[in-house]
Each structure stands twice: as structure tokens, then as C-alpha cells.
Design a protein around this motif. Sequence first.
Motif, short mmCIF file in Angstrom:
data_model
loop_
_atom_site.label_atom_id
_atom_site.label_comp_id
_atom_site.label_asym_id
_atom_site.label_seq_id
_atom_site.Cartn_x
_atom_site.Cartn_y
_atom_site.Cartn_z
N ASP A 496 0.84 -1.20 0.00
CA ASP A 496 0.00 0.00 0.00
C ASP A 496 0.87 1.25 0.00
N SER A 497 1.45 1.59 -1.17
CA SER A 497 2.37 2.73 -1.24
C SER A 497 1.67 4.05 -0.90
N ILE A 498 0.42 4.17 -1.31
CA ILE A 498 -0.33 5.41 -1.02
C ILE A 498 -0.58 5.51 0.48
N GLY A 499 -0.99 4.40 1.09
CA GLY A 499 -1.23 4.39 2.53
C GLY A 499 0.02 4.71 3.32
N ILE A 500 1.18 4.16 2.88
CA ILE A 500 2.45 4.43 3.57
C ILE A 500 2.78 5.91 3.48
N GLN A 501 2.60 6.51 2.29
CA GLN A 501 2.90 7.93 2.12
C GLN A 501 1.99 8.79 3.01
N GLU A 502 0.70 8.45 3.03
CA GLU A 502 -0.24 9.22 3.86
C GLU A 502 0.10 9.07 5.34
N TYR A 503 0.48 7.85 5.75
CA TYR A 503 0.83 7.63 7.16
C TYR A 503 2.09 8.42 7.52
N TYR A 504 3.07 8.44 6.60
CA TYR A 504 4.29 9.22 6.84
C TYR A 504 3.96 10.71 6.97
N ASN A 505 3.10 11.20 6.08
CA ASN A 505 2.74 12.63 6.13
C ASN A 505 2.10 12.99 7.46
N LYS A 506 1.30 12.06 8.01
CA LYS A 506 0.62 12.33 9.29
C LYS A 506 1.58 12.25 10.48
N THR A 507 2.64 11.45 10.33
CA THR A 507 3.49 11.17 11.50
C THR A 507 4.94 11.60 11.29
N LYS A 508 5.22 12.43 10.28
CA LYS A 508 6.61 12.75 9.95
C LYS A 508 7.34 13.43 11.10
N GLN A 509 6.60 14.02 12.04
CA GLN A 509 7.24 14.64 13.20
C GLN A 509 7.96 13.61 14.07
N ASN A 510 7.66 12.33 13.87
CA ASN A 510 8.30 11.28 14.66
C ASN A 510 9.63 10.80 14.07
N TYR A 511 9.98 11.30 12.87
CA TYR A 511 11.18 10.81 12.20
C TYR A 511 12.12 11.98 11.94
N HIS A 512 13.07 12.15 12.83
CA HIS A 512 14.00 13.27 12.73
C HIS A 512 15.45 12.81 12.84
N TRP A 513 16.30 13.43 12.02
CA TRP A 513 17.73 13.27 12.23
C TRP A 513 18.12 13.97 13.52
N LYS A 514 19.02 13.35 14.25
CA LYS A 514 19.67 14.09 15.32
C LYS A 514 20.67 15.04 14.68
N GLN A 515 21.32 15.81 15.51
CA GLN A 515 22.38 16.67 14.97
C GLN A 515 23.44 15.80 14.31
N ARG A 516 23.93 16.22 13.13
CA ARG A 516 24.93 15.46 12.40
C ARG A 516 26.14 16.33 12.09
N VAL A 517 27.23 15.64 11.79
CA VAL A 517 28.44 16.36 11.39
C VAL A 517 29.01 15.71 10.14
N ASP A 518 29.47 16.56 9.22
CA ASP A 518 30.27 16.10 8.08
C ASP A 518 31.71 16.23 8.54
N ALA A 519 32.38 15.08 8.72
CA ALA A 519 33.67 15.13 9.41
C ALA A 519 34.62 14.06 8.90
N ASP A 520 35.91 14.30 9.17
CA ASP A 520 36.95 13.29 9.00
C ASP A 520 37.40 12.87 10.39
N ILE A 521 37.42 11.55 10.64
CA ILE A 521 37.82 11.02 11.95
C ILE A 521 39.21 10.43 11.81
N TYR A 522 40.15 10.92 12.62
CA TYR A 522 41.53 10.47 12.59
C TYR A 522 41.80 9.65 13.85
N ALA A 523 42.14 8.36 13.67
CA ALA A 523 42.47 7.49 14.81
C ALA A 523 43.98 7.24 14.78
N ALA A 524 44.70 7.78 15.76
CA ALA A 524 46.16 7.68 15.81
C ALA A 524 46.58 6.67 16.87
N THR A 525 47.78 6.14 16.70
CA THR A 525 48.24 5.09 17.61
C THR A 525 48.84 5.64 18.90
#
Length: 652
Positions: A496-525
Motif C-alpha cells: 500500500d504505497s499510497i497508505g504508507i505515504q499518507e501515514y508518513y505525512n501524518k506522523t513525519k514529526q516522529n522521524y528526525h535526524w539528530k544533529q549530524r556532522v560532516d567530518a573526518d575522523i583520525y584514529a592515531a596510535t
Amino acid sequence: MMKNFLTVCILAFFSATTVFSQNKKEVLMTIDSKPVYASEFERVYKKNLDLVQDESQKDIDGYLQLFIDYKLKIAEAQAQGLDKEENYLKEFSKYRDQLSRNYLFEDKVAEELAKEAYERGKEDINASHILIRVDYEALPQDTLAAYNKLKGIRERALKGEDFSKLAKTYSEEPGAKETGGDLGYFTVFNMVYPFETTAYNTKVGEISDIVRTSFGYHILKVNDKRARMPKISVSHIMISDKKGARTFNPEERINEIYTMLKQGENFESLAKQFSDDKNSAIMGGKLKPFTKGDLRAPEFEDAAYALKNPGDLSKPVKTDFGWHILRLEEKFPMETFEEQKPELEKKVNEGDRSKIVTSATNKKIKEKYGFKKEESYLPFFDTYLGDDILKRKWVMTPIPADQDKTLFVIGDKKSTYSDFAKYIEERQKTTRPYKLKETLLVDFYDEFETEELKDYFKERLEYENEDYAAILNEYRDGLLIFDVMDKNIWQKGKNDSIGIQEYYNKTKQNYHWKQRVDADIYAATSEVLAQQVQKMLGEGKTAEEVKAALNTGDKVNVLITPGVFEIDQRELPNNIEINKGVSKIYPSNDSFVVVNIKEIIAPGPKSLEDVKGKVLSNYQNDLEASWMKSLHSKYKVDINKKTLKHVKKQLK
């Protein structure tokens, strides 16, 4: 194929109604006047109390609501006719066959064959063979010709002619001209039973007697016998080369990690931090014990068995899964017969040894219930069956009552010519091609008699054995629950692709990214190297420049992982301060980590594509809630309060 959900379903609700004593049980409730017994609820409650996560449902009244929902689903499955569906009946029949084996084969035959297999399994055999093909339906003169041909070849081999050359010249095994009949090393259960038996009974360097299998006639030359490898335990670090577009070269990364290990870096820490095998990574890379052949990754197994002492490391190894570094943890002694017995008996009962067990089992059933053979089947069926049976296109015609004789009687059940004819009509669809009608009839009759004996045994077993009846009913109900949920909730939601889309539209406030970073991680010895990373980044050096400067020669001092990360992802150090630019140094799994945050991405909504799996799951849960509400309206549930009171007293 077993449906994975059934495990969950059966664990969640073990229905244990027994066929033979229901009329003696107290009725706890009725669903549209159909009784549900107190003993079933009591058994379910006791068995699953520890599995229930919600404390409110551990209360008897709370659990009763779950139980009612479960019974309503079964009622609805039956109302929708799912218990009559062909796939359901096949699945249930297959399970009943598997379950009944535990009761059918309670004799010494399977155990003795398992013991034989255990002793054979202590050795691997290297052998070559020569095959002259002839099937079981061949004319006698053809069978004799094949036998005599191989007999002549065997005599030449016994006189000293090269076995490999004879195989290349005469063997009718596909590929023999290239292999010279060489089979390599094999062990118990790898070959058909008669061939295996001959191999184990032939001494190294000797030529076997002629052996008959379903493929034809064989002779073997045993080249070597060696002790089977015991199980070992290893840990590994894996870098997958199948994770889409990677930001680094997998082979280069595994070589960097190998260099770090040779420098003395901690294996467990590197596994936790970098291994793509997440299941073993959290255990420091440790895998379950295995022996050769278990993993279906010969390169991995060869590398593992090449390690001599616990703690030894392999060089990077390439398999179909990616790149690996292995460390030997432990070598185990060979398992005892008692430890291997369940697996061995399962293989005995499912492989070609089962014919031996079946013969003994049939005899046991006949003795238990009584068996009497009535009329011979061959004279009638040789005429009754047309030659189109050999083309698997025979259509059964009704057998007149005066000709429909009894083939045999087992207990109080008669099997007639008509029963056998129906079996033939159905069985022909899946049989191998036959050349002779008489051979087909003999094989089909043996199968039919065995099936009738086993079916009678299973029917009686459900009345005679309470445990068997309970387990069978658990599966029966679990299978129905799966089917009714799949039809009404899971597939409905998934499609039910239409139903899934409608359900997402009603509940999209429940699906959020947390804060993110675009980063390079350096692990040194070391911390000193991490300070150098900070300094170079502060001077505007790129990741490649840092890597080139600090990873000199064959020494790897720093690993760099670029990407976009949520602030609590495992790749980032715990409690990292989110500020644009170069971070302070964070100790992490014996490494020292510096993070260069190039961009801070604010929290925001996830697109439907980002969270489609979670949205689908929540949408299906929503559908189920509405569906269950409709079932409660559709079916009348009457609870016997007096019985419920008695149940509570019993359970408390």
C-alpha cells in the motif's frame, strides 16, 4: 520452507490443546460458542511468563487480553479458510513429518548408524574412482555388460596399471578425462552410503570391490586417510569490499590495520573500531568454533588452520566476503559421540541411510498395530495402468466396487486399490522417468505402504501422546497466525504505497535526524601522533597530506574515516564536543582520536526514503490495531468468570 516468524509466534503463544481430553477440561471462555479450555491458558501463561516484557501483561487479567487477541486471530484465519490453503496444508504436513520422526525412530537402528557415522567421521578419505553408468531400470543384459566391463578394468588395475589413466580412458563420470577420477578428500555423509561404506572399508593403496549405487557400478582406489581436523576458534577483523561506494580502499585499509597489529596495537580494540562484521566486532572479533567445511569459505578456513599457536596472526586474506585478518584463539578436542549424536541422527534420518531406518520402522509399526497383506497389486495394476504412466500423464479412472479390493490392513484402517491408484496419479508428477511399468509399480507400492504406515502411526500418536499433540497444535496455530497476519497486515501494508505515504505525512514529526556532522575522523596510535594530526589540520593540511606524512614506509600510524555521522554514532568518540573545526584529542579503544568537523548539520526531518522500513513497521502496527478492533466487534467472546476465578487461584 519454515517461516521465520513462526518462532516468534510460537514463543509468544504456545497453544497446548490436547485432542483426547478436552471434554474433561473446564471451559475458560467461548468464542462464538466455540470452547477454549482453562488448561490451555494455564499452560500458555506458565510457559511464557518470563518472555513477557510488559509488566502489566504479567498480571493474569492483562495476559488474558493477549490470549484473547491470539485466539481471535486463529478464529479469523479459519473463517478466511487459511487452514484449507494448499501451502498451509503442505507446510503443516512437512512439520508433522519432521516432528513425528522423533517418535517414529525411537529404536536402535538410527543410533547404531549414527555411531558408525561418528567413527567414520574421525577420518577424511582421499580416493579416486571409476564409474560405469547404469541405472536401476536397465535391462538385465545391460546391467551385466556394465558390470563385466568394470570387472575387466578392475583386473587391469589390480595388475598394476595406472588407475588415473584407466579412469581417464574408461570412466563415465563427467569430467573424468580431466580429473582422472580424483575425488579429493571427503568424509562421512559426503557421498552416497554404499560408496562411503566401500571407501571406509578399503585400505590405503588398495582397489575396492565393485560397488553398486544409483549412478551405476564403481571401483575405488583409496589414496590416503587422515585424521579429521578438530574445531578451532578464531577472531577476525573484516573489511568488506561490498559496502557500495566506500570512501577508502578496502585492501589498503586491511593492510594498514595489519601493520598496526604488527606494531603491537590491540586486536580487540581495532576489531571493535573498524571491523565490518558487526556481530563479531562487539566481541572483539571472536567467532564461534568451526571445522573445515563449516564456513564455506575455504580461503578463510585454510588460513585459520595454518595458524599454529593461540595468538598467532594471519596475513590479510581475501574471501567472497571481503578482506580478513585472523587470530587463533583456541584449538578444541574432538567432540564425543554424545555431543554429536543429535546432529548425526538427524543426518541419518534425512539421508540415504533413512531407507535402512525406514525398513526397521515399518516393521516396528506393523508389529505395534498389526498388519495384514490382502491382495497382490501387480496383476491388476499392470493392466489398469496405461503406458502413459511412463510419460507421467496417466489419468485415474474409477475402479468398480467389485474390483476395488483391499491391499492391506494396518490396525483398523484398510488401504484399497483406489487409495493406491490416487497415490500413483499424484506421485507421477514428481517422480523420475521410468522405462518399465513394473519397476515403477514396485517402487510406488513400497512408498505407498510406508506412507500409509507412517500416516496411521501419526494419527494414533496424536491420540496416544499428549506431548506430541500439544507441540503439533502449537505449530498448527502458529502457522495460521503467520498466514492471517501476512495476508491482512504485512502484505497489505507493504503493497500500500499510497497508505504508507499518507501515514508518513501524518506522523513525519516522529522521524528526525539528530544533529549530524560532516567530518573526518583520525584514529592515531599515540597521543603524540594525535597532536601532530591536530597541528597539521590547523595548518590547513588535507586528509591525504596528513596520511602521507604520518604513515611512513610500512608503518601505519593513523587511520582516517570520512563521512556524515549522527552525534551518537559509534564511529565518533563518546561525549564529543560539537564545534566546527579540529577537535581535542579523545582516547578511544586504545587509539587517540581527532575529529575535523567540516560542517554541522542541524536536526531535521528524515525523508520517507530515509526511514521507509521504520514507517512501514509503524504503519503495519497501526493497521493491526484497527484490525484487532474489528475482530473484537465481529466475534462474541464470553468469559466464564467462575472458571477464571479458579484459574487465578491455581496460578497464584
